[in-house]
Scaffold this motif. Structure first.
Motif, PDB file in Angstrom:
ATOM      1  N   LEU A  59       0.796  -1.089   0.189  1.00 39.43           N
ATOM      2  CA  LEU A  59       0.092  -0.068  -0.140  1.00 39.43           C
ATOM      3  C   LEU A  59       0.924   1.253   0.102  1.00 39.43           C
ATOM      4  CD1 LEU A  59      -2.669  -1.086   2.735  1.00 39.43           C
ATOM      5  CD2 LEU A  59      -2.759  -1.156   0.485  1.00 39.43           C
ATOM      6  N   SER A  60       2.198   1.159  -0.067  1.00 32.35           N
ATOM      7  CA  SER A  60       3.118   2.350   0.099  1.00 32.35           C
ATOM      8  C   SER A  60       2.688   3.375  -1.029  1.00 32.35           C
ATOM      9  CB  SER A  60       4.488   1.828   0.038  1.00 32.35           C
ATOM     10  OG  SER A  60       4.763   1.144  -1.245  1.00 32.35           O
ATOM     11  N   ARG A  61       2.272   3.204  -1.962  1.00 25.63           N
ATOM     12  CA  ARG A  61       2.049   4.308  -3.078  1.00 25.63           C
ATOM     13  C   ARG A  61       0.838   5.207  -2.666  1.00 25.63           C
ATOM     14  NH1 ARG A  61       4.059   1.780  -8.782  1.00 25.63           N
ATOM     15  NH2 ARG A  61       6.044   1.266  -7.966  1.00 25.63           N
ATOM     16  N   ARG A  62       0.113   4.707  -1.797  1.00 24.92           N
ATOM     17  CA  ARG A  62      -1.170   5.323  -1.480  1.00 24.92           C
ATOM     18  C   ARG A  62      -0.820   6.215  -0.100  1.00 24.92           C
ATOM     19  NH1 ARG A  62      -5.737   1.024  -0.723  1.00 24.92           N
ATOM     20  NH2 ARG A  62      -6.882   2.692  -0.181  1.00 24.92           N
ATOM     21  N   LYS A  63      -1.865   7.147   0.028  1.00 22.06           N
ATOM     22  CA  LYS A  63      -1.843   8.039   1.184  1.00 22.06           C
ATOM     23  C   LYS A  63      -2.635   7.099   2.319  1.00 22.06           C
ATOM     24  CE  LYS A  63      -3.124  12.658   2.938  1.00 22.06           C
ATOM     25  NZ  LYS A  63      -3.778  13.798   2.768  1.00 22.06           N
ATOM     26  N   LEU A  64      -1.901   6.740   3.314  1.00 21.51           N
ATOM     27  CA  LEU A  64      -2.550   5.832   4.195  1.00 21.51           C
ATOM     28  C   LEU A  64      -2.979   6.668   5.385  1.00 21.51           C
ATOM     29  CD1 LEU A  64       0.072   2.667   4.050  1.00 21.51           C
ATOM     30  CD2 LEU A  64      -2.066   3.140   2.770  1.00 21.51           C
ATOM     31  N   THR A  65      -4.254   5.939   6.021  1.00 19.37           N
ATOM     32  CA  THR A  65      -4.562   6.180   7.245  1.00 19.37           C
ATOM     33  C   THR A  65      -4.711   4.846   7.966  1.00 19.37           C
ATOM     34  OG1 THR A  65      -6.890   5.930   6.627  1.00 19.37           O
ATOM     35  CG2 THR A  65      -6.015   8.225   6.364  1.00 19.37           C
ATOM     36  N   PRO A  66      -4.587   5.187   9.239  1.00 22.24           N
ATOM     37  CA  PRO A  66      -5.030   3.542   9.855  1.00 22.24           C
ATOM     38  C   PRO A  66      -6.021   2.806   9.504  1.00 22.24           C
ATOM     39  CG  PRO A  66      -4.332   5.341  11.582  1.00 22.24           C
ATOM     40  CD  PRO A  66      -4.516   6.003  10.224  1.00 22.24           C
ATOM     41  N   GLN A  67      -7.391   3.507   9.423  1.00 31.81           N
ATOM     42  CA  GLN A  67      -8.511   3.014   8.746  1.00 31.81           C
ATOM     43  C   GLN A  67      -8.335   2.408   7.525  1.00 31.81           C
ATOM     44  OE1 GLN A  67     -11.168   2.815  10.925  1.00 31.81           O
ATOM     45  NE2 GLN A  67     -11.697   1.071   9.206  1.00 31.81           N
ATOM     46  N   THR A  68      -7.696   3.104   6.451  1.00 33.41           N
ATOM     47  CA  THR A  68      -7.072   2.175   5.293  1.00 33.41           C
ATOM     48  C   THR A  68      -6.784   0.876   5.369  1.00 33.41           C
ATOM     49  OG1 THR A  68      -6.868   4.497   4.373  1.00 33.41           O
ATOM     50  CG2 THR A  68      -6.032   2.521   3.056  1.00 33.41           C
ATOM     51  N   ILE A  69      -5.516   0.871   6.406  1.00 33.82           N
ATOM     52  CA  ILE A  69      -4.807  -0.339   6.631  1.00 33.82           C
ATOM     53  C   ILE A  69      -5.769  -1.320   6.920  1.00 33.82           C
ATOM     54  CG2 ILE A  69      -3.266  -1.441   7.936  1.00 33.82           C
ATOM     55  CD1 ILE A  69      -1.562   1.280   7.617  1.00 33.82           C
ATOM     56  N   VAL A  70      -6.736  -0.872   8.298  1.00 31.08           N
ATOM     57  CA  VAL A  70      -7.571  -2.018   8.822  1.00 31.08           C
ATOM     58  C   VAL A  70      -8.707  -2.658   7.597  1.00 31.08           C
ATOM     59  CG1 VAL A  70      -9.860  -2.174  10.295  1.00 31.08           C
ATOM     60  CG2 VAL A  70      -7.519  -1.026  11.008  1.00 31.08           C
ATOM     61  N   ASP A  71      -8.926  -1.468   6.641  1.00 32.32           N
ATOM     62  CA  ASP A  71     -10.252  -1.899   5.766  1.00 32.32           C
ATOM     63  C   ASP A  71      -9.436  -2.672   4.772  1.00 32.32           C
ATOM     64  OD1 ASP A  71     -11.892  -0.268   6.872  1.00 32.32           O
ATOM     65  OD2 ASP A  71     -11.786   1.353   5.466  1.00 32.32           O
ATOM     66  N   THR A  72      -8.117  -2.732   4.401  1.00 33.46           N
ATOM     67  CA  THR A  72      -7.621  -3.645   3.614  1.00 33.46           C
ATOM     68  C   THR A  72      -7.341  -4.956   4.112  1.00 33.46           C
ATOM     69  OG1 THR A  72      -6.362  -1.781   2.477  1.00 33.46           O
ATOM     70  CG2 THR A  72      -5.223  -4.132   2.227  1.00 33.46           C
TER      71      THR A  72
END
Length: 166
Positions: A59-72
């Protein structure tokens, strides 16, 4: 497992981590990093399964939030055991550190430093002994936290690696 040490301050953040790949009998040093910089000007470190490390680092090319990581991670099928044995530490400049636990809880930490993984108690003890209010940790102190974890935890190994973000 591993140790991931995070530190944040007003203008920058850092993550320090070990290089271990371990199973019940062997511990080796890996070239594959356990932490990465993402497009949202932050850092993410993953302790636990290499499958989860690889998934999250993709996911490193995305602007991440903790919620983005959890959803993935919630959308990954057949990885219950890999996800059960993970902790993720997120850092951004001038923002609280965040831990994502294996039950997908997201916790903001009220401290400028934190450690996760099997060597975290040793790293945190070292950092607590070095901590001085309003004085930034040095590279040597943050590296030292991972080295102490490597000395006392059987699933943490040097060399120490680090990432910085400003």
């Amino acid at each position: 497992m591993t140790v991931i040490v995070g530190y944040t301050q007003e203008t920058e953040c850092s993550i320090y981590f070990d290089s271990a790949i371990a199973d019940s009998d062997t511990i080796l040093s890996s070239n594959t990093p356990k932490a990465f910089r993402h497009a949202g000007n932050g850092l993410v470190g993953v302790a636990g399964s290499w499958r989860v490390i690889n998934l999250v680092s993709s996911l490193s090319r995305r602007k991440l939030t903790p919620q983005t990581i959890v959803d993935t991670l919630k959308n990954v099928k057949g990885e219950d055991e890999a996800i059960h044995d993970m902790e993720i530490l997120c850092a951004w400049p001038n923002r609280p550190l965040v831990i994502i636990q294996s039950d997908f809880s997201i916790i903001e930490i009220d401290s400028p430093y934190m450690a996760v993984g099997s060597g975290s108690a040793y790293a945190l003890g070292f950092l607590e002994a070095c901590f001085q209010e309003d004085v930034a940790f040095s590279d040597e102190e943050l590296t030292g936290a991972v080295r102490v974890a490597a000395k006392y935890s059987t699933s943490v190994a040097e060399p120490v690696k680090s990432l910085h973000c400003a």
